[in-house]
Design an enzyme around this catalytic site. Sequence first.
Site, PDB file in Angstrom:
ATOM      1  N   TYR A 156       0.843  -1.210   0.000  1.00 37.02           N
ATOM      2  CA  TYR A 156       0.000   0.000   0.000  1.00 37.02           C
ATOM      3  C   TYR A 156       0.877   1.258   0.000  1.00 37.02           C
ATOM      4  O   TYR A 156       0.519   2.288  -0.559  1.00 37.02           O
ATOM      5  CB  TYR A 156      -0.983  -0.026   1.175  1.00 37.02           C
ATOM      6  CG  TYR A 156      -2.197   0.850   0.946  1.00 37.02           C
ATOM      7  CD1 TYR A 156      -3.014   0.659  -0.170  1.00 37.02           C
ATOM      8  CD2 TYR A 156      -2.538   1.864   1.840  1.00 37.02           C
ATOM      9  CE1 TYR A 156      -4.125   1.456  -0.389  1.00 37.02           C
ATOM     10  CE2 TYR A 156      -3.648   2.661   1.629  1.00 37.02           C
ATOM     11  CZ  TYR A 156      -4.444   2.453   0.514  1.00 37.02           C
ATOM     12  OH  TYR A 156      -5.536   3.251   0.304  1.00 37.02           O
ATOM     13  N   LYS A 163      -3.533   8.371   2.599  1.00 35.07           N
ATOM     14  CA  LYS A 163      -4.773   8.176   3.382  1.00 35.07           C
ATOM     15  C   LYS A 163      -4.633   8.765   4.788  1.00 35.07           C
ATOM     16  O   LYS A 163      -5.618   9.238   5.361  1.00 35.07           O
ATOM     17  CB  LYS A 163      -5.153   6.699   3.454  1.00 35.07           C
ATOM     18  CG  LYS A 163      -5.606   6.090   2.130  1.00 35.07           C
ATOM     19  CD  LYS A 163      -6.830   6.775   1.531  1.00 35.07           C
ATOM     20  CE  LYS A 163      -7.429   5.964   0.387  1.00 35.07           C
ATOM     21  NZ  LYS A 163      -8.487   6.696  -0.345  1.00 35.07           N
TER      22      LYS A 163
HETATM   23  P1  NAD Z   1     -12.441   2.679  -8.368  1.00 30.45           P
HETATM   24  O1  NAD Z   1     -11.268   2.464  -9.250  1.00 30.45           O
HETATM   25  O2  NAD Z   1     -13.752   2.243  -8.844  1.00 30.45           O
HETATM   26  O3  NAD Z   1     -12.536   4.231  -7.953  1.00 30.45           O
HETATM   27  C1  NAD Z   1     -11.410   5.090  -7.925  1.00 30.45           C
HETATM   28  C2  NAD Z   1     -11.821   6.346  -8.670  1.00 30.45           C
HETATM   29  O4  NAD Z   1     -10.795   7.350  -8.576  1.00 30.45           O
HETATM   30  C3  NAD Z   1     -12.052   6.107 -10.164  1.00 30.45           C
HETATM   31  O5  NAD Z   1     -13.370   6.432 -10.516  1.00 30.45           O
HETATM   32  C4  NAD Z   1     -11.079   7.037 -10.846  1.00 30.45           C
HETATM   33  O6  NAD Z   1     -11.581   7.605 -12.023  1.00 30.45           O
HETATM   34  C5  NAD Z   1     -10.914   8.098  -9.757  1.00 30.45           C
HETATM   35  N1  NAD Z   1      -9.738   8.932 -10.003  1.00 30.45           N
HETATM   36  C6  NAD Z   1      -8.426   8.574 -10.049  1.00 30.45           C
HETATM   37  N2  NAD Z   1      -7.659   9.634 -10.364  1.00 30.45           N
HETATM   38  C7  NAD Z   1      -8.502  10.704 -10.500  1.00 30.45           C
HETATM   39  C8  NAD Z   1      -8.326  12.073 -10.835  1.00 30.45           C
HETATM   40  N3  NAD Z   1      -7.119  12.596 -11.097  1.00 30.45           N
HETATM   41  N4  NAD Z   1      -9.434  12.880 -10.880  1.00 30.45           N
HETATM   42  C9  NAD Z   1     -10.656  12.382 -10.624  1.00 30.45           C
HETATM   43  N5  NAD Z   1     -10.900  11.091 -10.307  1.00 30.45           N
HETATM   44  C10 NAD Z   1      -9.825  10.263 -10.258  1.00 30.45           C
HETATM   45  O7  NAD Z   1     -12.064   1.956  -6.990  1.00 30.45           O
HETATM   46  P2  NAD Z   1     -12.758   1.998  -5.550  1.00 30.45           P
HETATM   47  O8  NAD Z   1     -12.209   0.830  -4.833  1.00 30.45           O
HETATM   48  O9  NAD Z   1     -14.216   2.191  -5.691  1.00 30.45           O
HETATM   49  O10 NAD Z   1     -12.080   3.285  -4.894  1.00 30.45           O
HETATM   50  C11 NAD Z   1     -12.824   4.368  -4.389  1.00 30.45           C
HETATM   51  C12 NAD Z   1     -12.214   4.879  -3.076  1.00 30.45           C
HETATM   52  O11 NAD Z   1     -12.338   3.860  -2.100  1.00 30.45           O
HETATM   53  C13 NAD Z   1     -10.734   5.239  -3.159  1.00 30.45           C
HETATM   54  O12 NAD Z   1     -10.501   6.402  -2.391  1.00 30.45           O
HETATM   55  C14 NAD Z   1     -10.078   4.052  -2.499  1.00 30.45           C
HETATM   56  O13 NAD Z   1      -8.840   4.407  -1.919  1.00 30.45           O
HETATM   57  C15 NAD Z   1     -11.101   3.737  -1.441  1.00 30.45           C
HETATM   58  N6  NAD Z   1     -11.017   2.398  -0.845  1.00 30.45           N
HETATM   59  C16 NAD Z   1     -11.034   1.284  -1.635  1.00 30.45           C
HETATM   60  C17 NAD Z   1     -10.949   0.020  -1.051  1.00 30.45           C
HETATM   61  C18 NAD Z   1     -10.919  -1.249  -1.879  1.00 30.45           C
HETATM   62  O14 NAD Z   1     -10.462  -2.268  -1.375  1.00 30.45           O
HETATM   63  N7  NAD Z   1     -11.411  -1.227  -3.102  1.00 30.45           N
HETATM   64  C19 NAD Z   1     -10.843  -0.089   0.353  1.00 30.45           C
HETATM   65  C20 NAD Z   1     -10.838   1.069   1.125  1.00 30.45           C
HETATM   66  C21 NAD Z   1     -10.928   2.311   0.512  1.00 30.45           C
HETATM   67  C1  IMJ Z   2      -3.909  -0.981  -3.275  1.00 35.65           C
HETATM   68  C2  IMJ Z   2      -2.538  -1.199  -3.400  1.00 35.65           C
HETATM   69  C3  IMJ Z   2      -1.844  -2.076  -2.570  1.00 35.65           C
HETATM   70  C4  IMJ Z   2      -2.516  -2.742  -1.575  1.00 35.65           C
HETATM   71  C5  IMJ Z   2      -3.884  -2.532  -1.447  1.00 35.65           C
HETATM   72  C6  IMJ Z   2      -4.595  -1.654  -2.289  1.00 35.65           C
HETATM   73  N1  IMJ Z   2      -4.805  -3.029  -0.557  1.00 35.65           N
HETATM   74  C7  IMJ Z   2      -6.031  -2.515  -0.801  1.00 35.65           C
HETATM   75  C8  IMJ Z   2      -5.951  -1.655  -1.899  1.00 35.65           C
HETATM   76  C9  IMJ Z   2      -4.465  -3.988   0.482  1.00 35.65           C
HETATM   77  C10 IMJ Z   2      -7.258  -2.812  -0.015  1.00 35.65           C
HETATM   78  C11 IMJ Z   2      -7.081  -0.869  -2.531  1.00 35.65           C
HETATM   79  N2  IMJ Z   2      -7.168   0.484  -1.924  1.00 35.65           N
HETATM   80  C12 IMJ Z   2      -7.611   0.579  -0.547  1.00 35.65           C
HETATM   81  C13 IMJ Z   2      -6.805   1.648  -2.592  1.00 35.65           C
HETATM   82  O1  IMJ Z   2      -6.905   2.707  -1.996  1.00 35.65           O
HETATM   83  C14 IMJ Z   2      -6.284   1.619  -3.962  1.00 35.65           C
HETATM   84  C15 IMJ Z   2      -5.725   2.718  -4.529  1.00 35.65           C
HETATM   85  C16 IMJ Z   2      -5.050   2.749  -5.797  1.00 35.65           C
HETATM   86  C17 IMJ Z   2      -5.045   1.696  -6.694  1.00 35.65           C
HETATM   87  C18 IMJ Z   2      -4.351   1.811  -7.907  1.00 35.65           C
HETATM   88  C19 IMJ Z   2      -4.246   0.683  -8.889  1.00 35.65           C
HETATM   89  C20 IMJ Z   2      -3.915   1.145 -10.285  1.00 35.65           C
HETATM   90  C21 IMJ Z   2      -2.977   2.319 -10.333  1.00 35.65           C
HETATM   91  N3  IMJ Z   2      -2.933   3.198  -9.313  1.00 35.65           N
HETATM   92  C22 IMJ Z   2      -3.669   3.026  -8.167  1.00 35.65           C
HETATM   93  N4  IMJ Z   2      -3.691   4.034  -7.262  1.00 35.65           N
HETATM   94  C23 IMJ Z   2      -4.384   3.917  -6.107  1.00 35.65           C
HETATM   95  O2  IMJ Z   2      -2.262   2.496 -11.347  1.00 35.65           O
END
Ligand code: NAD
Ligand code: IMJ
Length: 257
Positions: A156, A163
């Site tokens: 991460y 975050k």
């Molecule tokens: P997702 O890929 O569907 O959403 C991420 C979004 O970020 C996308 O819609 C992308 O277009 C947008 N984005 C990236 N760069 C951008 C920019 N420059 N301007 C505007 N938008 C931009 O994935 P998700 O998992 O739904 O992620 C949404 C949020 O949830 C994120 O903040 C992520 O860190 C958080 N989150 C995800 C998880 C997980 O496991 N998926 C867990 C905890 C928190």
């Molecule tokens: C993302 C990376 C490494 C470990 C991770 C994650 N774990 C979880 C996530 C354990 C749960 C997903 N997460 C919480 C995120 O916030 C992801 C953010 C993200 C993901 C990508 C993938 C593609 C890319 N850039 C990204 N930047 C942020 O090119």
Amino acid sequence: MGILDGKKAIIFGVANEKSIAWAIAEKLHSEGCELAFTFVGPALEKRVRPLAASIGAEIILPCDVTNDEEIHGVFRTISDKWGKLDILVHSVAFANKEDLKGRFSDTSREGFKTALEVSAYSLVAIAKEAAPLMEGHESSIITLSYLGSERVVKNYNVMGVAKAALEASVRYLAADLGRLGIRVNAISAGPIKTLAAMGISGFGEILNTVKENSPLKRNVTLEDIARTGLYLSSPLSSGMTGEILYVDSGYNIMATT
Ligand code: NAD
Ligand code: IMJ
């Protein structure tokens, strides 16, 4: 009759039907809320438009959160069309792929800047522009975080630092905007297989670890997160601001199992 009848919300961060932002949007819509969406780039526009249309949303705007003019344009349009805003969902994160593997200590200055700008500063930039439309009535800003902000999670890396900055920004924004009637909170979600989880090495293992070791002995679903999104959007959470709510099957409370 919905708990959000007459309310207006804007959603940042829908990429596809598996996005956390989309799950929250559908939930808000099911309770009577009218929605607007933003997207980045033509590829995502093609995905967001039909989703938005499926719930009758008419306002769909470009917004790269690193672009102040686009952010300004979004709220100018919301002001023209709605004149007010009740709910804002920030569900946006990005770091360069090479920074989400290997050692955190190898993070470049540019990589650090990118992750912090897109994933943390964007909330501040958006809140600043949204505040004039959200002040004077009960309103709510919601963002999405992850446990990697306070514990070291493999791969991460710089996103954990982003975050941490995001969660601190939630508290400082809550302190500033509370007098205007604007609440600011974050949901710290457990891992979910979305686009942002694709290609992350070891993601399957992380899902297994939560399933085996969390109090609820399962992973969270988009529905779990959406329900908390609705709670934070509605007057059910009227006394709450500056908080980070864990929706993670209780995983964060455990030391040993
Ligand atoms: P997702 O890929 O569907 O959403 C991420 C979004 O970020 C996308 O819609 C992308 O277009 C947008 N984005 C990236 N760069 C951008 C920019 N420059 N301007 C505007 N938008 C931009 O994935 P998700 O998992 O739904 O992620 C949404 C949020 O949830 C994120 O903040 C992520 O860190 C958080 N989150 C995800 C998880 C997980 O496991 N998926 C867990 C905890 C928190
Ligand atoms: C993302 C990376 C490494 C470990 C991770 C994650 N774990 C979880 C996530 C354990 C749960 C997903 N997460 C919480 C995120 O916030 C992801 C953010 C993200 C993901 C990508 C993938 C593609 C890319 N850039 C990204 N930047 C942020 O090119």
